[in-house]
Design an enzyme around this catalytic site. Structure first.
Site, mmCIF file in Angstrom:
data_model
loop_
_atom_site.group_PDB
_atom_site.id
_atom_site.type_symbol
_atom_site.label_atom_id
_atom_site.label_comp_id
_atom_site.label_asym_id
_atom_site.label_seq_id
_atom_site.Cartn_x
_atom_site.Cartn_y
_atom_site.Cartn_z
ATOM 1 N N TYR A 142 0.767 -1.308 -0.300
ATOM 2 C CA TYR A 142 0.010 -0.011 -0.131
ATOM 3 C C TYR A 142 0.694 1.339 -0.121
ATOM 4 O O TYR A 142 0.411 2.392 -0.497
ATOM 5 C CB TYR A 142 -1.047 0.154 1.384
ATOM 6 N N LYS A 189 2.499 -15.571 2.732
ATOM 7 C CA LYS A 189 2.587 -16.398 1.601
ATOM 8 C C LYS A 189 4.030 -16.595 1.340
ATOM 9 O O LYS A 189 4.367 -16.369 0.323
ATOM 10 C CB LYS A 189 1.985 -15.498 0.410
ATOM 11 N N ASP A 221 -4.364 -17.676 1.893
ATOM 12 C CA ASP A 221 -5.277 -18.221 1.018
ATOM 13 C C ASP A 221 -5.771 -19.298 2.074
ATOM 14 O O ASP A 221 -7.218 -19.350 2.192
ATOM 15 C CB ASP A 221 -4.933 -18.784 -0.356
ATOM 16 N N ASP A 245 -5.596 -6.139 6.055
ATOM 17 C CA ASP A 245 -6.741 -5.615 5.543
ATOM 18 C C ASP A 245 -7.688 -6.497 5.165
ATOM 19 O O ASP A 245 -8.999 -6.578 5.499
ATOM 20 C CB ASP A 245 -6.234 -4.660 4.408
ATOM 21 N N ASP A 249 -11.005 -7.594 7.686
ATOM 22 C CA ASP A 249 -12.497 -7.424 7.341
ATOM 23 C C ASP A 249 -13.200 -8.491 7.293
ATOM 24 O O ASP A 249 -14.592 -8.466 7.626
ATOM 25 C CB ASP A 249 -12.524 -6.566 5.827
#
Ligand SMILES: [Mg+2]
Ligand SMILES: [Mg+2]
Lengths: 355, 355
Positions: A142, A189, A221, A245, A249
């Site tokens: 980000y 990951k 995942d 993030d 959520d």
């Protein structure tokens, strides 16, 4: 304890819910003989209106001179519908986080027994869930370098992490786990990403300093599946900015109401506490906004200063209000007209007279 | 129609489930007067054993000379427990995708009425869910440049997309939506990422060519919530590589069983069809592996060649088997000993005698 608290109510329902949090903090101060001083300042759309700046210098200066910040909500539909607007309320929050060096976002996710029916997940899946997510907040993709080729047909975003960025949030996560269920799950990951392998290496090294805490690894995942399949397996989840993030959520859905979720953003020197819900402008001034997320943010603020007994009393008051259906219409299937301030009053009374 | 199909059964339960898929394809060929020719080759751990290579040249050559590939599963615990192993079964799959230019991964997710009770999500949330996810498979951060500083304390991963990479998978997604519910939801993070903004621009341009299809946008963090809160809102989900990895694994939970989920990996020239479950080595040769994901992969193969009626008949057979509890132990609460091959037999019979 003496605390000077900056209050940034912001937009929409922000002022209403923050008012109830302060009501509750004042009750705590009285019962436990603390001195909390509240200093108000503008942020977001209201600050643009008054000062043409979503984060006026006065506001930032106030934040830097106080012990903690209680934040309401930010955002106004007038700006959402104007994509050409250069000045936006949301910039106030992003600039504030950056200016205060708030590098960790902390989000507890809990399934309240009285609200299990509200969740999209089945009761036996979520009953007993109690997770705390530590998300790195100022690094990663980000904030990495972005490029767009001159012909506009090739874009890049760089995900970028240094050891230091990983270390500081990792220590917070392990310390939290020590006073919880002694488990940290690193979500990454590492089978594909170099940054994830760096996370795994650094976190593994730091874990050695916390012998009482167990460290587990989960690919992002798989984590996205496990949060739905078996959320009870988690204690503290530690992860980088973008994975945090997404995962936080996703996890926010477990409890059945976004109106209950508090968060903290923490740095070396400063800390800010805010509900995760937005400014919900449609509900503004109707007395229907759920103040519990803001009240639980106030409890996190107390935790931050190790006022655990005080924070716990607020949480008990919240659980009691849920149990007795003293809740705003978003949660209330029994009574129709319990307002934002009535919920605050109930919890205030509970703190004055816990029973 | 004449089709030459490469069969790569792979490891663990791969051969067992693939056998049932072929049984079903043979029944289809007979009933509809097609000619399907099956050519077998090794991949994964079995190929390492025989040829010291998880993707022998012979296998790749065969794949390139056939119309489609039916793939079983890959992976063996002997390699998982040896982190120093240079040659790994999984490399076979990654190299195969790359060598064949398989740029799109297609994953249908469906909530079967008879299996609603199996899902961690509540019945009324998932009933009627029918999603197809189009994930870009060869670009983005998984394949971008990676760096690690000499002192090992600074790592980067580059997310990288070109217009062409976005265009080709986007056309596939819109074509699929035309014969479904005419809706594409692009999942991105365009409020933060430059690559996401490029996706949004290119996809919006292409959408203009498909006037019958509605295009919607969703940020990935919100998508991770919406898939749980209201999966029925989705038809086709289109997204980049990493978001697709996370979102499609999350969505795989909806149906209540990973043993039912098929996938296709598609390129300009080649296409490969495989169950999303792994090689599940503990179940090997026990006759308990669920063959339905592999059988539904065969149905996707038929769809790919526009044999829609044939594919639909397979799906009806699968639904019938679920309804009558002709299922392997992972799903069966009623009968204990229905084996992998019995499920295949039932669907074969159904194709020969649909009723
Ligand atoms: Mg978010
Ligand atoms: Mg995956």
């Amino acid at each position: 304890m003496k605390l000077k608290i900056a209050v940034l109510p912001g937009d929409g329902i922000g002022p209403e819910v923050t008012k109830e949090a302060i009501k509750v903090l004042k009750a705590i101060a009285q019962e436990f003989d603390h001195s909390f001083q509240f200093k108000y300042a503008s942020v977001g759309a209201v600050a643009i209106e008054k000062f043409n700046d979503p984060l006026p210098k006065k506001t930032l200066d106030l934040c830097k001179s106080t012990d903690a910040i209680l934040f309401g909500a930010i955002g106004d539909p007038r700006f959402d519908n104007d994509p050409s607007a250069k000045i936006r309320p949301e910039q106030g929050l992003l600039r504030l986080r950056k200016a205060l060096g708030l590098f960790a976002n902390v989000r507890p996710v809990k399934a309240y027994d009285t609200l299990l029916a509200k969740s999209p997940l089945k009761r036996d899946i979520i009953k007993g869930t109690d997770i705390c997510i530590y998300r790195e907040l100022t690094g990663g993709i980000y904030f990495g370098e972005k490029t767009l080729s001159d012909d506009g047909n090739h874009a890049t975003d760089l995900c970028d992490y240094t050891r230091e960025e990983i270390e500081r949030v990792t220590h917070l996560a392990f310390k939290a786990a020590q006073s919880r269920k002694q488990k940290v799950t690193l979500v990454d990951k590492a089978n594909v990403l170099e940054t994830s392998r760096l996370w795994r290496k650094v976190v593994t090294e730091i874990a050695a300093e916390y012998k009482d805490v167990k460290l587990e690894f989960l690919f992002v995942d798989n984590a996205a599946m496990q949060i739905i399949l078996n959320p009870k397996q988690f204690d503290v989840i530690l992860t980088e900015n973008m994975f945090g993030d997404i995962i936080s959520d996703e996890a926010s859905v477990i409890g059945g109401s976004i109106g209950l979720l508090a968060s903290a953003s923490v740095g070396e020197k400063y800390a800010m506490f805010e509900p995760i819900h937005g400014s919900y402008p449609q509900a503004k001034n109707l007395g229907i906004a759920n103040p519990i997320a803001s009240i639980l943010s106030a409890a996190m603020l107390l935790d931050h200063f190790k006022l655990f007994e005080e924070a716990e009393l607020i949480r008990e008051g919240v659980e009691r209000s849920l149990k007795l259906n003293i809740t705003t219409p978003d949660l209330n299937t029994k009574y129709e007209h319990i307002s934002t301030s009535k919920v605050g009053d109930f919890i205030e009374d509970f703190i004055n007279n816990p029973k």
